[in-house]
Design an enzyme around this catalytic site. Structure first.
Site, short mmCIF file in Angstrom:
data_model
loop_
_atom_site.label_atom_id
_atom_site.label_comp_id
_atom_site.label_asym_id
_atom_site.label_seq_id
_atom_site.Cartn_x
_atom_site.Cartn_y
_atom_site.Cartn_z
N ASP A 69 53.23 47.36 30.79
CA ASP A 69 52.29 47.54 32.01
C ASP A 69 51.85 46.01 32.57
O ASP A 69 50.74 46.01 33.08
CB ASP A 69 51.20 48.24 31.60
CG ASP A 69 51.44 49.50 30.85
OD1 ASP A 69 52.50 50.08 31.42
OD2 ASP A 69 50.96 49.90 30.18
N HIS A 73 50.51 54.20 36.57
CA HIS A 73 49.64 53.80 35.40
C HIS A 73 48.25 54.32 35.62
O HIS A 73 47.62 53.88 36.80
CB HIS A 73 49.50 52.52 34.67
CG HIS A 73 49.34 52.07 33.69
ND1 HIS A 73 49.71 52.52 32.46
CD2 HIS A 73 47.89 51.67 33.29
CE1 HIS A 73 48.88 52.62 31.14
NE2 HIS A 73 47.75 51.62 31.77
N CYS A 123 11.40 82.99 65.21
CA CYS A 123 11.82 81.60 65.65
C CYS A 123 12.60 81.88 67.26
O CYS A 123 12.63 80.84 67.87
CB CYS A 123 12.84 80.98 65.06
SG CYS A 123 14.17 81.70 64.39
#
Length: 757
Positions: free
Chosen positions: A164, A128, A728
């Site tokens: 349910d 569900h 770098c």
């Protein structure tokens, strides 16, 4: 004796792996979800002894039935199980004949008699799509959104004689995102996680470990299936409540209002967190304030002064249009088809005929949905056209907006000709006459395919480092802009064309972008020299040239990213193996430095895009202009909205918020070690996002006495001063063997001061 003991141990240990508890299962349901549950149960070794599903519709079998029939599993197709409350004898006998130990019901829409529910040894379990006991009933996903729940989820429960109401076996939940739709929620969580949970539940039952937790009546709700007449919009609500009502009814039955005397249904709602765009007022019956038809859609207003946006409108005759086109006058003229386009139309007619097998012949007036097609058939139509019409990429909404065959062909032809494209990108340039050309530079944030001012209107000066002059004022992004950019990237990844695109088509876009960068290389190099102080010739060859080559390299990788399969046990019957499936992460953040503005962008974003991710990139605050020009070229290359977002601004605001943002899945940063530490900490504390850090090096260059001295001098100076020393990996220290030290220094001085020939 030792040998026998070893054999006995081996039989015991392998028996636990190969002969785990398994069940004989009856599967009662339908849909793709049921098909996936069936397939996964079979893979896990459970024996599906019978599949009970619905009769064929218009000659087409349900996906669950197709999978089971292909696998040789007995399939039963009953229109009903009982009449006037009593079980149909023939149906019950067919069910009992399979000898199931457990009934598994994934999305079953039929009423199953209790003697069938309670018949097997272990009873029945049902999936569900809500966190029971909240939202009992058939429209749970819709009501989760309509009611504004912050959590969604599903339950696997034991069936009883209530609706349910049976005991809970297991539950799973997820957060509801602000702009989630029924489809988004289902596809992201309820479908994939629900399949896993159903299989897990069956195994828990087989192992005797399945709990039965009674449902509490506290907080229990039941909401029936919503009907069209009840889906009318009540306007005296907040913008969020209106948004929840519209998205909760999308696509069925559709939230509606009355406009100019006819019922108009609204689709594709999202909360509007940015400023209200300009537009034309539209009176809506019952609304205190008129809507606003803008270029992005229809803006609606809540009673709290906040707003939402609706993308599409559908009229009473079934025709759907983009909301932005509400005031467009007249119908589009009919285009004449070329010979090549006629071939495409014939191919599409064959595809329609295959889907609408109940229709004797496809005519110009044949309506896709009135002929019995469903939303599942839309996905099939779009996919088959892509496969059989040279990769033509349609959206599901293209089908909804042109449901008749004749109109659909016209839409396809316009798309093929490029006439169906969105309005041309609007760019407010800063132009400069420099380097014998007119250089045109965007200066605004680039979010969701549009250049836009920062939310609060703030700007900052970007400076020409050669003379200290101001080049232009650039938008200074705020936290709101970061959130908008991330939301756009997330939507593009999860719901947009990018997430559905074939990898080869992704590569084609990247090749096209590389071509445009090469075509504009002189302008890009000039902007790079102007904004970062780079030497023009170096910028042309390295900054731009290597960026172009990077995009071409990764474009070739798009359809070559592969997982791996590793056998770990060749023993029968399972022949176990492991496999790695490589998938995109989602939204990636990129923070780049100022020394190679475009090249650092290319190195990080090309790989990111090739793998299928979307990105939000923050250029260095002092060098944003080539990144924004890149954004303009990405639109011209055809990249969908939201895939690439560029947000200039400060590291402390934009960069920090990106590292903390919960929707960012990976962050790449190049910069100082100090900031790298802070970013790593923020990434860990926010959502454990993946992080890549490039924090510099500056290793020394060591020169020995047996070197070629002139070459060593050239390489030594280049290693230090390449790109003005803004490197770098610059060799900021030279270690020279003592015996050649003085000569080396002399040649460096001479080479530095010698006049150039």
């Amino acid at each position: 004796m030792l040998w026998r003991g070893g054999q006995a141990l081996r039989r015991f240990s392998t028996g636990r792996v190969c002969f785990k508890n398994k069940l004989k299962v009856a599967l009662i349901g339908q849909s793709l979800f049921g098909q996936e549950v069936y397939s996964h149960l079979c893979k896990e070794g459970h024996r599906v002894v019978g599949v009970f599903t619905v009769p064929d519709k218009d000659g087409k079998a349900d996906p669950l039935a197709l999978a089971a029939e292909k696998n040789g599993t007995p399939v039963f197709k009953f229109p009903r199980w009982r009449v006037k409350g009593k079980t149909i004898k023939e149906v019950a006998e067919a069910y009992r004949s399979v000898g199931a130990e457990l009934n598994v019901l994934p999305f079953c829409t039929q009423f199953i008699p209790m003697d069938v529910i309670d018949g097997p040894k272990h009873g029945s379990i049902i999936y569900h799509p809500s966190i029971l006991p909240r939202h009992r009933g058939a429209s749970a996903i819709n009501w989760t959104l309509i009611m504004g729940d912050k959590k969604a989820g599903f339950s696997v429960f034991w069936a009883d004689d209530g609706l349910d109401t049976g005991p809970i076996l297991l539950q799973r939940s997820c957060d509801v995102e602000p702009n989630d739709t029924v489809d988004a929620l289902y596809n992201r969580f309820l479908f994939p996680e629900g399949i896993k949970a159903m299989v897990e539940a069956v195994q828990l039952i087989a192992d005797g470990k399945a709990p039965r937790i009674p449902q509490s009546e506290e907080g229990a709700t039941y909401e029936g299936i919503q009907k069209k007449e009840n889906a009318k919009i009540s306007w005296n609500q907040s913008a969020e409540a209106l948004h929840n009502w519209i998205r909760g009814h999308d696509k069925v039955p559709g939230a509606w209002a009355e406009i100019n005397g006819q019922v108009v249904t609204f689709y594709g709602s999202s909360l509007l967190n940015s400023s209200i765009p300009p537009g034309e007022p539209l009176e809506i019956k019952g609304a205190e304030k008129p809507g606003l038809v803008t270029k992005n859609g229809l803006v609606l207003f809540g009673n709290d002064g906040k707003a939402l946006m609706v993308r599409n409108l559908q009229f009473e005759d079934g025709k759907m249009i983009p909301a932005s086109q509400y005031f467009s006058s007249g119908e589009m003229s009919v285009v004449e088809l070329t010979a090549e386009e006629v071939k495409v139309a014939e191919t599409i007619k064959v595809i329609w005929a295959g889907i609408l097998s109940n229709v004797p012949a496809i005519e110009d007036s044949t309506d896709f949905f009135k002929s019995g097609a469903s939303s599942m058939d839309v996905a099939r139509l779009v996919e088959e056209i892509r496969q059989k019409c040279g990769g033509l990429q349609l959206q599901n909404e293209d089908v909804y907006m042109a449901t008749k065959f004749e109109d659909f062909i016209q839409k396809v032809v316009r798309k093929l000709r490029g006439e169906d494209q969105e309005a041309e990108l609007v760019v407010d340039y800063v132009s400069k006459e420099i380097n014998d050309m007119t250089v045109k530079m965007p200066y605004q944030c680039f979010i969701n395919g549009q250049f836009t001012d920062a939310e609060d209107g703030q700007t900052y000066d970007t400076i020409n480092p050669t003379d200290g002059s101001t080049i232009c004022k650039v938008s200074y992004a705020s936290l709101v802009d970061v959130d908008k950019a991330v939301a756009a990237a997330k939507d593009a990844f999860e719901n947009g064309e990018w997430g559905r695109m074939n990898a080869r088509d992704r590569g084609r876009l990247m090749y096209r972008l590389a071509d445009l960068m090469e075509e504009k290389q002189e302008e890009l190099a000039t902007i790079e020299a102007l904004d970062s102080g780079a030497v023009y010739t170096l910028a042309l060859k390295t900054h731009i040239g290597m960026s172009v080559q990077t995009f071409r390299y990764f474009a070739g990788w798009c359809d070559k990213i592969q997982g791996s399969t590793i056998p770990i046990n060749q023993a029968r019957p399972n022949r176990n193996l492991t496999f790695t499936k490589k998938e995109p992460l989602g939204v990636c953040a990129i923070i780049i430095p100022w020394n190679y503005p475009l090249m650092m962008l290319a190195w990080k974003s090309a790989a990111c895009l090739a793998a299928g991710n979307t990105l939000v990139l923050k250029p260095a605050q002092v060098t944003p202009l080539t990144a924004l020009k890149f954004a303009e070229l990405s639109v011209k290359a055809g990249f969908p909205k939201g895939v690439i977002n560029i947000i200039p601004g400060s590291g402390g605001v934009v960069g920090q918020h990106l590292s903390e943002h919960p929707d960012i899945r990976k962050l790449g940063f190049t910069g100082s070690t100090l900031i790298g530490k802070q970013i790593m900490k923020s990434c860990a504390m926010s959502n454990l996002k993946k992080v890549s850090l490039e924090l510099g090096g500056k290793s020394p260059l060591i020169i020995f006495s047996d070197c070629e001295l002139d070459k060593a001098v050239r390489m030594g100076m280049g290693a230090v001063f390449f790109n003005k020393g803004e490197n770098c990996i610059a060799a900021g220290r030279l270690f020279v063997e003592e015996s050649i030290h003085d000569e080396f220094v002399t040649r460096v001085i001479y080479r530095s001061w010698a006049p150039k020939s």
